[in-house]
Design a protein around this motif. Structure first.
Motif, PDB file in Angstrom:
ATOM      1  N   MET A 279       0.838  -1.195   0.000  1.00  0.00           N
ATOM      2  CA  MET A 279       0.000   0.000   0.000  1.00  0.00           C
ATOM      3  C   MET A 279       0.878   1.252   0.000  1.00  0.00           C
ATOM      4  O   MET A 279       1.619   1.493   0.949  1.00  0.00           O
ATOM      5  N   PRO A 280       0.833   2.060  -1.072  1.00  0.00           N
ATOM      6  CA  PRO A 280       1.674   3.262  -1.114  1.00  0.00           C
ATOM      7  C   PRO A 280       1.235   4.293  -0.089  1.00  0.00           C
ATOM      8  O   PRO A 280       0.033   4.511   0.123  1.00  0.00           O
ATOM      9  N   THR A 281       2.205   4.909   0.569  1.00  0.00           N
ATOM     10  CA  THR A 281       1.916   5.952   1.551  1.00  0.00           C
ATOM     11  C   THR A 281       2.735   7.186   1.216  1.00  0.00           C
ATOM     12  O   THR A 281       3.677   7.137   0.427  1.00  0.00           O
ATOM     13  N   ALA A 282       2.371   8.314   1.821  1.00  0.00           N
ATOM     14  CA  ALA A 282       3.105   9.566   1.651  1.00  0.00           C
ATOM     15  C   ALA A 282       3.303  10.205   3.011  1.00  0.00           C
ATOM     16  O   ALA A 282       2.709   9.789   4.018  1.00  0.00           O
ATOM     17  N   ASP A 283       4.095  11.247   3.060  1.00  0.00           N
ATOM     18  CA  ASP A 283       4.539  11.846   4.311  1.00  0.00           C
ATOM     19  C   ASP A 283       3.484  12.786   4.899  1.00  0.00           C
ATOM     20  O   ASP A 283       3.708  13.991   5.053  1.00  0.00           O
ATOM     21  N   PHE A 284       2.331  12.227   5.212  1.00  0.00           N
ATOM     22  CA  PHE A 284       1.296  13.017   5.875  1.00  0.00           C
ATOM     23  C   PHE A 284       0.559  12.148   6.889  1.00  0.00           C
ATOM     24  O   PHE A 284       0.593  10.917   6.826  1.00  0.00           O
ATOM     25  N   SER A 285      -0.097  12.836   7.849  1.00  0.00           N
ATOM     26  CA  SER A 285      -0.821  12.165   8.927  1.00  0.00           C
ATOM     27  C   SER A 285      -2.320  12.367   8.757  1.00  0.00           C
ATOM     28  O   SER A 285      -2.773  13.460   8.399  1.00  0.00           O
ATOM     29  N   LEU A 286      -3.088  11.337   9.025  1.00  0.00           N
ATOM     30  CA  LEU A 286      -4.533  11.453   9.095  1.00  0.00           C
ATOM     31  C   LEU A 286      -4.901  11.923  10.498  1.00  0.00           C
ATOM     32  O   LEU A 286      -4.407  11.391  11.486  1.00  0.00           O
ATOM     33  N   LEU A 287      -5.752  12.940  10.599  1.00  0.00           N
ATOM     34  CA  LEU A 287      -6.189  13.459  11.896  1.00  0.00           C
ATOM     35  C   LEU A 287      -7.697  13.276  12.006  1.00  0.00           C
ATOM     36  O   LEU A 287      -8.471  13.903  11.272  1.00  0.00           O
TER      37      LEU A 287
END
Length: 280
Positions: A1-9
């Protein structure tokens, strides 16, 4: 699963349905074409046992790291989000509410614009009452810096649950400030006024759950007073002119005092479909 440098809030409070929270989280993590690198869930005060168990289950089963911030008392949305800002590990945040549904390409589309240098990226959203695949209306936001700024003089130019933003941009303006149910509008105006680069994607990349009492909560004397307070602040900071202030106080204050059924009709005819000139 590709991810990126951000957070879910994702803020959660006692009134949230565990099944809706599960759907909201799944749609924003496992079903995204580009997923966040982590999730921060803020439990805003005590919650029922069923919801607490669901949050524990999400943490245990999540494909990405999840940090659960449990607040001992209900502090309200603005402060809960600020506590979430304290807990994130990444420079960009994607907002999500606990009863909505993200479209699979939502974060990938927003991340492209964040990487292009924007500080805040919102999207359109489709409102639904029970079935996310059968929306009742669509809120189309203004697109382009000039249209967003002009729209903000009379209406909130961003759909808060759709926001993706840089933490540094919020730090420059002092983060969220409590403002009744308009803390998101106040946040957006302050970001625009600070010179932040803002943009919207017109397409509805979020399904927004509308409860039976939502239009009643948007009205009444308390909401009217909050509206008038906001307009005074916009005038004080020079964001609106005196004629614009007078118009907003009269028209928007009157709207807040209308019966819920009338507000529903007006909102869906004017705001949720996009005011003239607000479409891309």
């Amino acid at each position: 699963m590709p991810t990126a440098d951000f957070s879910l809030l994702l803020p959660v409070y006692a009134g949230d349905d565990p099944a809706f929270v599960r759907t909201a989280f799944r749609s924003s993590v496992g079903e995204q074409t580009l997923s966040p690198a982590e999730a921060v869930i803020v439990q805003d005060g005590p919650v029922p046992d069923a919801l607490a168990a669901e949050l524990d289950r999400i943490v245990a089963e999540s494909p990405i790291p999840v940090r659960l911030v449990r607040l001992s008392e209900n502090l309200g949305l603005a402060e809960a989000l600020n506590r979430g800002l304290d807990a994130v590990s990444h420079p960009v945040i994607a907002r999500m509410d606990a009863d909505d549904v993200s479209v699979p390409e939502r974060f990938a589309r927003q991340w492209e614009l964040i990487e292009a240098g924007f500080d805040l990226v919102g999207t359109g959203m489709a409102e639904f009452e029970s079935d996310p695949d059968r929306p009742a209306s669509v809120r189309t936001p203004p697109v382009g810096a000039a249209r967003i700024r002009e729209h903000a003089r009379t209406h909130n130019p961003f759909n808060h649950p759709t926001m993706m933003y840089r933490v540094s941009a919020l730090e420059r303006i002092g983060r969220y400030e409590p403002f009744g149910r308009m803390e998101d509008y106040w946040l957006g105006v302050r970001l625009i006024d600070s010179g932040a680069r803002v943009e919207n994607i017109a397409e509805p990349l979020l399904r927004y759950r509308v409860g039976s009492g939502s239009f009643a909560r948007r009205g009444g004397w308390r909401e009217a007073r909050t509206e008038w307070k906001l307009q005074r602040e916009l005038l004080r900071m020079g964001f609106v002119t005196v004629p614009q202030y007078a118009r907003n106080v009269a028209m928007k204050g009157a709207y807040r005092l209308l019966p819920a059924g009338v507000k529903r009709v007006l909102f869906r005819r004017l705001i949720s479909r996009g005011l003239p000139g607000d479409r891309a």
